[in-house]
Design a protein around this motif. Sequence first.
Motif, PDB file in Angstrom:
ATOM      1  N   UNK A  35       0.814  -1.212   0.000  1.00 45.11           N
ATOM      2  CA  UNK A  35       0.000   0.000   0.000  1.00 45.11           C
ATOM      3  C   UNK A  35       0.851   1.267   0.000  1.00 45.11           C
ATOM      4  N   UNK A  36       2.106   1.156   0.406  1.00 43.21           N
ATOM      5  CA  UNK A  36       2.923   2.320   0.749  1.00 43.21           C
ATOM      6  C   UNK A  36       2.983   3.440  -0.264  1.00 43.21           C
ATOM      7  N   UNK A  37       2.977   3.139  -1.560  1.00 44.87           N
ATOM      8  CA  UNK A  37       3.117   4.183  -2.569  1.00 44.87           C
ATOM      9  C   UNK A  37       1.808   4.519  -3.271  1.00 44.87           C
ATOM     10  N   UNK A  38       0.695   3.974  -2.791  1.00 44.73           N
ATOM     11  CA  UNK A  38      -0.592   4.224  -3.445  1.00 44.73           C
ATOM     12  C   UNK A  38      -1.212   5.533  -2.951  1.00 44.73           C
ATOM     13  N   UNK A  39      -2.206   6.014  -3.673  1.00 41.34           N
ATOM     14  CA  UNK A  39      -2.858   7.282  -3.342  1.00 41.34           C
ATOM     15  C   UNK A  39      -3.776   7.124  -2.138  1.00 41.34           C
ATOM     16  N   UNK A  40      -4.141   8.263  -1.536  1.00 44.55           N
ATOM     17  CA  UNK A  40      -5.099   8.255  -0.435  1.00 44.55           C
ATOM     18  C   UNK A  40      -6.388   7.563  -0.864  1.00 44.55           C
ATOM     19  N   UNK A  41      -6.893   7.903  -2.053  1.00 47.91           N
ATOM     20  CA  UNK A  41      -8.159   7.362  -2.531  1.00 47.91           C
ATOM     21  C   UNK A  41      -8.110   5.848  -2.655  1.00 47.91           C
ATOM     22  N   UNK A  42      -7.040   5.342  -3.244  1.00 45.03           N
ATOM     23  CA  UNK A  42      -6.925   3.896  -3.437  1.00 45.03           C
ATOM     24  C   UNK A  42      -6.775   3.171  -2.114  1.00 45.03           C
ATOM     25  N   UNK A  43      -5.956   3.711  -1.223  1.00 49.35           N
ATOM     26  CA  UNK A  43      -5.756   3.062   0.075  1.00 49.35           C
ATOM     27  C   UNK A  43      -7.053   3.051   0.868  1.00 49.35           C
ATOM     28  N   UNK A  44      -7.797   4.141   0.824  1.00 49.45           N
ATOM     29  CA  UNK A  44      -9.093   4.154   1.512  1.00 49.45           C
ATOM     30  C   UNK A  44     -10.032   3.112   0.914  1.00 49.45           C
ATOM     31  N   UNK A  45     -10.095   3.033  -0.398  1.00 52.25           N
ATOM     32  CA  UNK A  45     -10.979   2.068  -1.053  1.00 52.25           C
ATOM     33  C   UNK A  45     -10.635   0.637  -0.641  1.00 52.25           C
TER      34      UNK A  45
ATOM     35  N   UNK B 115      -3.852  -2.682  11.743  1.00 52.21           N
ATOM     36  CA  UNK B 115      -2.480  -2.916  12.190  1.00 52.21           C
ATOM     37  C   UNK B 115      -1.508  -2.616  11.058  1.00 52.21           C
ATOM     38  N   UNK B 116      -1.728  -1.482  10.422  1.00 53.95           N
ATOM     39  CA  UNK B 116      -0.988  -1.052   9.236  1.00 53.95           C
ATOM     40  C   UNK B 116      -0.866   0.459   9.315  1.00 53.95           C
ATOM     41  N   UNK B 117       0.356   0.952   9.343  1.00 53.55           N
ATOM     42  CA  UNK B 117       0.551   2.394   9.470  1.00 53.55           C
ATOM     43  C   UNK B 117       0.044   3.160   8.261  1.00 53.55           C
ATOM     44  N   UNK B 118       0.231   2.606   7.066  1.00 56.78           N
ATOM     45  CA  UNK B 118      -0.215   3.310   5.866  1.00 56.78           C
ATOM     46  C   UNK B 118      -1.728   3.435   5.849  1.00 56.78           C
ATOM     47  N   UNK B 119      -2.431   2.348   6.160  1.00 57.86           N
ATOM     48  CA  UNK B 119      -3.897   2.406   6.222  1.00 57.86           C
ATOM     49  C   UNK B 119      -4.358   3.324   7.341  1.00 57.86           C
ATOM     50  N   UNK B 120      -3.673   3.275   8.479  1.00 56.70           N
ATOM     51  CA  UNK B 120      -4.031   4.166   9.585  1.00 56.70           C
ATOM     52  C   UNK B 120      -3.837   5.626   9.199  1.00 56.70           C
ATOM     53  N   UNK B 121      -2.765   5.902   8.439  1.00 56.84           N
ATOM     54  CA  UNK B 121      -2.459   7.282   8.054  1.00 56.84           C
ATOM     55  C   UNK B 121      -3.399   7.801   6.977  1.00 56.84           C
ATOM     56  N   UNK B 122      -3.768   6.947   6.030  1.00 60.70           N
ATOM     57  CA  UNK B 122      -4.481   7.428   4.844  1.00 60.70           C
ATOM     58  C   UNK B 122      -5.950   7.040   4.763  1.00 60.70           C
TER      59      UNK B 122
ATOM     60  N   UNK C 134      14.634  14.734  23.674  1.00 61.85           N
ATOM     61  CA  UNK C 134      13.429  15.332  23.059  1.00 61.85           C
ATOM     62  C   UNK C 134      13.543  15.377  21.535  1.00 61.85           C
ATOM     63  N   UNK C 135      14.343  14.465  20.993  1.00 63.52           N
ATOM     64  CA  UNK C 135      14.466  14.350  19.546  1.00 63.52           C
ATOM     65  C   UNK C 135      14.293  12.886  19.155  1.00 63.52           C
ATOM     66  N   UNK C 136      13.326  12.628  18.299  1.00 67.65           N
ATOM     67  CA  UNK C 136      13.054  11.255  17.897  1.00 67.65           C
ATOM     68  C   UNK C 136      13.040  11.141  16.378  1.00 67.65           C
ATOM     69  N   UNK C 137      13.247   9.932  15.901  1.00 69.63           N
ATOM     70  CA  UNK C 137      13.183   9.644  14.481  1.00 69.63           C
ATOM     71  C   UNK C 137      12.052   8.684  14.193  1.00 69.63           C
ATOM     72  N   UNK C 138      11.411   8.874  13.060  1.00 74.99           N
ATOM     73  CA  UNK C 138      10.322   8.000  12.629  1.00 74.99           C
ATOM     74  C   UNK C 138      10.695   7.377  11.289  1.00 74.99           C
ATOM     75  N   UNK C 139      10.720   6.059  11.231  1.00 78.86           N
ATOM     76  CA  UNK C 139      10.989   5.320  10.004  1.00 78.86           C
ATOM     77  C   UNK C 139       9.692   4.693   9.515  1.00 78.86           C
ATOM     78  N   UNK C 140       9.332   4.945   8.246  1.00 75.51           N
ATOM     79  CA  UNK C 140       8.076   4.407   7.743  1.00 75.51           C
ATOM     80  C   UNK C 140       8.084   4.269   6.238  1.00 75.51           C
ATOM     81  N   UNK C 141       6.963   3.831   5.704  1.00 82.14           N
ATOM     82  CA  UNK C 141       6.819   3.764   4.256  1.00 82.14           C
ATOM     83  C   UNK C 141       6.713   5.175   3.689  1.00 82.14           C
TER      84      UNK C 141
END
Length: 277
Positions: A41-51, A71-78, A115-122
Amino acid sequence: MASPIGIFDSGYGGLTVFRSIAAQLPGYDYLYLGDNGRAPYGNRSFKTIHQYTWECVQWMFKQGCPLVVLACNTASAKALRTIQQQDLPNGYADKRVLGVIRPTAEVVGNYTKTKQIGVLGTTGTVQSGSYLLEIEHFFPELKVEQQACPLWVPLIENGEYDKPGADYFVQLYLDQLMQQSPNIDTILLACTHYPLLMDKIKAHVPAHVQVLAQGDIVAASLADYLARHMEIEQTLTKTGDRSFYTTIDDTDTFDHHASAFFKDIVKSRFVDVRECL
């Protein structure tokens, strides 16, 4: 009819969260669905991921799940916000859909001293800005750097996560993250696939840097949610049953890879969610 907790992911990664949830809440029935046929899902559009996500969630509702965890960050985000605010009120007001971003954002600031963190994701998760917004809400004092790791999921899903060739790409993205701020002391793995790279990640960061996976955090948040929402908790069946489904018809391949994520034997069934809607 069974009323399991539904756990959804675009592929295999959600099984790392499922493993933690089942460990903390072992008595419940669970239904896992991996949309491997349309991953990643990582590189798909908001519309497609929602669908795609909403199709899978509706299928899980039809299987009796009153509560679904994305349990998917991309789906949770988009997709999560649209599902919660627009889709559920139209015919599914008695159902609940939760994500993995907010539970993580609620506690991540407790781990850092600098007080500095890094986030690794798709790419999709990073571009959505969801972690920046959520962490800002709970910990406005934190400085958050993000780094997309587009090659990590393909490496993991092709079984290369423990091979020597993965080290180059692990170090590549970690170096790019740490170059943004050398004072980062906490790294969040904002993709549920990434825990399979945990040993390699830890080998390529300074010893004082903490690396956080989401499984235990999300599991603790779900346990708290159920304790606070007895109207949902009381609808869930508790026989300890676990069912696994995938949208690829090669279930043997799914079972092989899924067992590595889940750390137990997985036996799945194929489903075409679109035919069932």
